[in-house]
Design an enzyme around this catalytic site. Sequence first.
Site, PDB file in Angstrom:
ATOM      1  N   ASP A 286      10.325   7.715  29.831  1.00  0.00           N
ATOM      2  CA  ASP A 286       9.679   8.802  29.108  1.00  0.00           C
ATOM      3  C   ASP A 286       8.543   8.278  28.245  1.00  0.00           C
ATOM      4  O   ASP A 286       8.764   7.620  27.233  1.00  0.00           O
ATOM      5  CB  ASP A 286      10.723   9.507  28.233  1.00  0.00           C
ATOM      6  CG  ASP A 286      10.104  10.614  27.393  1.00  0.00           C
ATOM      7  OD1 ASP A 286       9.095  11.196  27.834  1.00  0.00           O
ATOM      8  OD2 ASP A 286      10.624  10.890  26.302  1.00  0.00           O
TER       9      ASP A 286
ATOM     10  N   ASP B 236       1.777  13.186  29.474  1.00  0.00           N
ATOM     11  CA  ASP B 236       3.215  12.932  29.473  1.00  0.00           C
ATOM     12  C   ASP B 236       3.756  12.871  30.893  1.00  0.00           C
ATOM     13  O   ASP B 236       3.679  13.844  31.634  1.00  0.00           O
ATOM     14  CB  ASP B 236       3.918  14.027  28.679  1.00  0.00           C
ATOM     15  CG  ASP B 236       5.419  13.815  28.610  1.00  0.00           C
ATOM     16  OD1 ASP B 236       5.857  12.660  28.730  1.00  0.00           O
ATOM     17  OD2 ASP B 236       6.150  14.799  28.448  1.00  0.00           O
TER      18      ASP B 236
END
Length: 463
Positions: free
Chosen positions: A94, A314
Amino acid sequence: MRPVPVFLITITRSFHVCIPGFNFLFSLLVTTFSLLNRPLLCFSQFDTLILPLTTQEIPVPFSAARKLSFHHNISLTVSLQVGSPPQNVTMVLDTGSELSWLYCSHPTTRPDNNTRSRGQSTFDSTRSTSYSNISCSSTTCTDRTRDFYIPVSCDSGQLCHTTLSYADMTSAEGTLASDVFRVAPPPSQGYDTVFGCMTSGFSSNPDEDSKNTGLMGMNRGSLSFVSQMGFRKFSYCISGSDLSGLLLLGDANFTWLAPLNYTPLIQISDPLPYFNRVAYTVQLEGIKVSDTLLPLPKSILEPDHTGAGQTMVDSGTQFSYLLGEVYSALKAEFLNQTIGKLRVLDDPDFVFEGGMDLCYRVPANQTALPNLPSVSLMFNGAVIRVSGDPLLYRVPGEVRGNDAVYCFTFGNSDLLGVEAYVIGHRHQQNLWMEFDLFNSRIGLAEVQCNLAVQNLRLNLIAF
């Protein structure tokens, strides 16, 4: 100074979301890596490791709710080994989080139904001779946790206590610790890494979350995995044709890779309430639909005095989200350019994943979408051009008569309560995405990622 090796890890994707600064985390599709016994391979002077890829889809029951909650997304999943002797763990990669963490098991800890499901993959810290706790008086606890959203505290045992909280009330709680992390099986070198050893919490989807042992934080914070490992760059490439891709830690000096276009990372040193200082923030300068430039004031694309309005890249978020005024302009122009090509879903109560309210009816037996106008996101020095299938997403289980429901893959941040622009992974497909921490920039180039994986494998030699 020891030479920094380059690690190449083939990756697959699991349905998760963790929006930087807002921390959404859920799971829907679980995919795993298998660490098989294979020889170590190399690229010239760099050590390179390829982990074989296996993919497993977990069926997800369809909810009949008219409004689908925002909790399904895609991030990258990688397997590695932690501890001495090494234990296999699977972690969600992540770029929107700093602290890496693992579900930890202890003889005195028994997870309840609200914390984790039966069969949860865990790391047993009591079996590791290299495991050590971090005290709340240590500089790691007092100085290196400044960018955590919830401040650390001191527990009854004088250990550094940390809590992670997510938008759906999901949480994980435990203490900071240190142990050896290996991205290649022994006898490869391990790295002493600070992480969260989580022993309690709440999961909104325990059966799915149980498939992973934890999360690997990859943002620019001092305690992120990539920062602790000492890599100045990392790259990934996600295929648009299957569930595969690759992650590379280190420099990508490949002759077949086109020159990268770079855009600088935006840095604001002063703490602002809505600005994530350790996210990968870039400057969005404009949006085009085909050749039409949306009439947007420059100020709306820049962070304001509170930090709201930053644009974050992201890897963990599947779709992209824009602040309301910008989203409305994009929606209107996309609607205008698809008149006569697509039939709009006339259902004001249907909002996919809480933020996507532009949806269409497409005959279920139609094998291909019509020719769609492209959407170009323009940054300082680089452009992400989204065209074709990535612009629409078929909503699982949603039908209207003989039609399937497809939704536009840009959503409205305002509907989610998110004060930011988020560029999700679906709009990064078939792009080489380089995160250059040393030069504070992101580089990108168009590439067929499935061919990139083949090129890398063809150039590998065993030693």
